[in-house]
Write a protein that holds these residues in place. Structure first.
Motif, PDB file in Angstrom:
ATOM      1  N   TRP A  17      20.070 -25.635 -13.555  1.00 41.92           N
ATOM      2  CA  TRP A  17      20.173 -26.260 -14.876  1.00 41.92           C
ATOM      3  C   TRP A  17      20.335 -25.206 -15.977  1.00 41.92           C
ATOM      4  O   TRP A  17      21.132 -25.362 -16.897  1.00 41.92           O
ATOM      5  CB  TRP A  17      18.927 -27.106 -15.124  1.00 41.92           C
ATOM      6  N   VAL A  18      19.600 -24.118 -15.861  1.00 47.09           N
ATOM      7  CA  VAL A  18      19.712 -23.014 -16.825  1.00 47.09           C
ATOM      8  C   VAL A  18      21.106 -22.414 -16.767  1.00 47.09           C
ATOM      9  O   VAL A  18      21.740 -22.141 -17.799  1.00 47.09           O
ATOM     10  CB  VAL A  18      18.641 -21.937 -16.549  1.00 47.09           C
ATOM     11  N   SER A  19      21.595 -22.211 -15.556  1.00 47.44           N
ATOM     12  CA  SER A  19      22.936 -21.638 -15.402  1.00 47.44           C
ATOM     13  C   SER A  19      23.994 -22.551 -16.004  1.00 47.44           C
ATOM     14  O   SER A  19      24.936 -22.096 -16.659  1.00 47.44           O
ATOM     15  CB  SER A  19      23.244 -21.403 -13.923  1.00 47.44           C
ATOM     16  N   ILE A  49      27.895 -23.855 -20.294  1.00 48.51           N
ATOM     17  CA  ILE A  49      28.331 -24.778 -21.349  1.00 48.51           C
ATOM     18  C   ILE A  49      28.311 -24.089 -22.716  1.00 48.51           C
ATOM     19  O   ILE A  49      29.238 -24.238 -23.519  1.00 48.51           O
ATOM     20  CB  ILE A  49      27.437 -26.030 -21.362  1.00 48.51           C
ATOM     21  N   SER A  50      27.262 -23.315 -22.967  1.00 47.50           N
ATOM     22  CA  SER A  50      27.150 -22.588 -24.241  1.00 47.50           C
ATOM     23  C   SER A  50      28.292 -21.587 -24.395  1.00 47.50           C
ATOM     24  O   SER A  50      28.871 -21.432 -25.478  1.00 47.50           O
ATOM     25  CB  SER A  50      25.804 -21.858 -24.315  1.00 47.50           C
ATOM     26  N   LEU A  51      28.606 -20.907 -23.280  1.00 52.12           N
ATOM     27  CA  LEU A  51      29.687 -19.925 -23.327  1.00 52.12           C
ATOM     28  C   LEU A  51      31.025 -20.599 -23.603  1.00 52.12           C
ATOM     29  O   LEU A  51      31.818 -20.134 -24.436  1.00 52.12           O
ATOM     30  CB  LEU A  51      29.737 -19.152 -22.009  1.00 52.12           C
TER      31      LEU A  51
END
Length: 310
Positions: free
Chosen positions: A4-6, A11-13
């Motif tokens: 989930w963190v990855s 998504i942020s990138l």
């Protein structure tokens, strides 16, 4: 949990990259650049300016200064030398703000404020034909894009048509950077300090060279740097400006980059100091190596060859 963190990082990138792409596009990355020969974007102008000799990278500070005095005025930059052929410390430019256009009168209060800050006042005539184009001025990056995109197009246009066009002017107003290079009366677009530099260089050359061998005229005002032969006369007298100012030579600057938002309509003020650092790239993008032939007014090689116009 780690998956989930990855996913969030990815998504942020992607979102960041998308925002950068949108920013670049909005700044003018894919804007059409149409170079034309036609009427200038301005009429006769009277403007307050400071003249400098040295690296163009320093001119961002001048744009910032002139904008701080008259934030609603159109900013103007005039660039006289090819930084690929003229050493940085010898490149010459003038930066300031347009006080009046056409038959309009300059605001006396603004005029006094500029003069108090060490600016001089000069007039450029209205000419019938210039090489001109424009570029959107929406963000700081618009200035950098104009360096990369506009000047190569202008160079190609001038070279193909064998035109004599100089010096290069930039005007910042109404969300646009307007570029122009006059095709006639070019000598009238050289502020008096340029002539002072020419005379000083001529005197220095006279002291260090044998004029009998070189065949040079010791009284010539031909600039070995800019390649422009300046006349002592102006069709529009230097003293005929609707606004007077004593002309005192000012320190001078070179070629990296400046920028400045047009006066009235812009709601954001670009970082002129950062913009100054990009002037070299922009000017180097413009200048070519075309040879000169039959020049009515000798000009730098990067300005092209005269095609019958003065």
């Amino acid at each position: 949990m780690s998956d989930w963190v990855s996913l969030c990082v990815v998504i942020s990138l992607l979102f960041s990259l998308l925002m950068v792409a949108v920013y670049f596009l909005y700044s003018g990355l894919l804007s059409d650049i149409i170079v034309l020969t036609g009427s200038p974007p301005v009429k006769k102008i009277t403007f307050a300016y400071k003249f400098k000799q040295g690296p163009y990278k320093n001119c961002g500070q001048l744009f910032k200064e002139t904008n701080s005095i008259g934030p609603k005025l159109t900013c103007i930059g005039v660039f006289y030398d090819d930084p690929k052929k003229v050493p940085g410390p010898q490149c010459r430019y003038a930066v300031g703000s347009i006080l009046s256009e056409g038959e309009d009168k300059a605001d006396e209060e603004l005029l006094k404020r500029y003069e108090t800050s060490g600016f001089n006042v000069f007039s450029f005539p209205e000419v019938t034909h210039v090489v001109t184009t424009s570029f959107p001025h929406r963000t700081f990056f618009s200035i950098l894009l104009s360096v990369r995109r506009v000047y190569p197009r202008m160079e190609l246009y001038i070279k193909k048509r064998r035109l004599c066009a100089h010096p290069f002017l930039e005007l910042y107003r109404d969300g646009q950077i307007q570029f122009m290079a006059p095709l006639a009366r070019q000598g009238d677009f050289y502020v008096p300090e340029v002539r002072h530099v020419e005379r000083r260089l001529s005197e220095e050359e006279e002291l260090h060279s044998d004029t009998d061998v070189s065949g040079a005229d010791s009284n010539s005002e031909y600039s070995s740097g800019s390649g422009v032969l300046l006349s002592d006369s102006r069709e529009t007298s230097l003293g005929a400006s609707s606004v007077h100012s004593s002309v005192s030579p000012l320190e001078q600057g070179d070629r990296d980059y400046r920028g400045r938002s047009s006066g009235g309509a812009s709601s954001k003020e670009p970082d002129w100091e950062q913009a100054g650092g990009q002037q070299d790239e922009r000017k180097e993008s413009l200048h070519g190596d075309s040879e000169q032939k039959n020049l009515v007014v000798p000009t730098q090689q990067w300005w092209g060859v005269v095609g019958g116009e003065e």
